[in-house]
Design an enzyme around this catalytic site. Structure first.
Site, PDB file in Angstrom:
ATOM      1  N   HIS A 150       0.829  -1.205   0.000  1.00  0.00           N
ATOM      2  CA  HIS A 150       0.000   0.000   0.000  1.00  0.00           C
ATOM      3  C   HIS A 150       0.863   1.253   0.000  1.00  0.00           C
ATOM      4  O   HIS A 150       1.824   1.356   0.765  1.00  0.00           O
ATOM      5  CB  HIS A 150      -0.912  -0.011   1.236  1.00  0.00           C
ATOM      6  N   ASP A 181      -4.814   3.526  -4.929  1.00  0.00           N
ATOM      7  CA  ASP A 181      -4.953   3.975  -3.543  1.00  0.00           C
ATOM      8  C   ASP A 181      -6.215   4.816  -3.373  1.00  0.00           C
ATOM      9  O   ASP A 181      -6.403   5.818  -4.062  1.00  0.00           O
ATOM     10  CB  ASP A 181      -3.725   4.794  -3.154  1.00  0.00           C
ATOM     11  N   TYR A 203      10.194  13.890 -11.905  1.00  0.00           N
ATOM     12  CA  TYR A 203      11.478  13.188 -11.897  1.00  0.00           C
ATOM     13  C   TYR A 203      11.931  12.878 -10.471  1.00  0.00           C
ATOM     14  O   TYR A 203      12.404  11.776 -10.193  1.00  0.00           O
ATOM     15  CB  TYR A 203      12.563  14.009 -12.602  1.00  0.00           C
TER      16      TYR A 203
END
Length: 148
Positions: free
Chosen positions: A22, A66, A118
């Site tokens: 998770h 999620d 990034y």
């Protein structure tokens, strides 16, 4: 072979998706993304010859997003100098795919500024390097939990 598993998902990728817990994140990267340098601390899986949409759809068949975050799917935002010049039409495809797999639909999708993307990519569990030729086609997913 396994029943019900998209054939594009290799044993290596299935193992990695299963290992993730998770809130772990993964990037499905376009062909221009610096997968190896960003993924120095991640598992990098090469899927050259495949595009992001087909991989995204297959991953979301087995990967819960999620539910404890508003935007478990994030795209790399256009650079200011590209706004109005570059069309990231692939994003509409991503939103359609996400909508098929998550009841929040396009509301589950957000954007992250390129250089922040990034930095976040350096912390992901896995980067899937694709042969996608569309620009700004990178997508980051945050794993949720399976509820029976």
């Amino acid at each position: 072979m396994l029943k019900g598993i998209p054939s594009i998902l290799s044993p290596e990728l299935l193992k990695v998706l299963c290992e993730m817990g998770h809130s772990d994140r993964l990037v499905i990267a376009d062909g221009n993304f610096p997968s190896e340098s960003m993924g120095k601390d991640a598992v990098v899986i090469r899927m050259d010859g495949h595009g992001v949409p087909e991989i995204l759809d297959a991953v979301l068949q087995v990967f819960p997003l999620d539910t404890y975050t508003d935007k478990p799917v994030n795209l790399m935002e256009l650079m200011p100098q590209d706004v109005g010049k570059v069309e990231a039409s692939i994003w509409d495809t991503y939103k359609e795919i996400v909508s098929r797999h998550d009841s929040r639909g396009a509301d589950a999708v957000g954007n992250i500024e390129r250089f922040a993307f990034y930095e976040e990519a350096k912390k992901v569990y896995c980067i899937i390097a694709t042969g996608e030729t569309a620009i700004y086609a990178n997508v980051m997913l945050q794993k949720g939990v399976v509820i029976n």
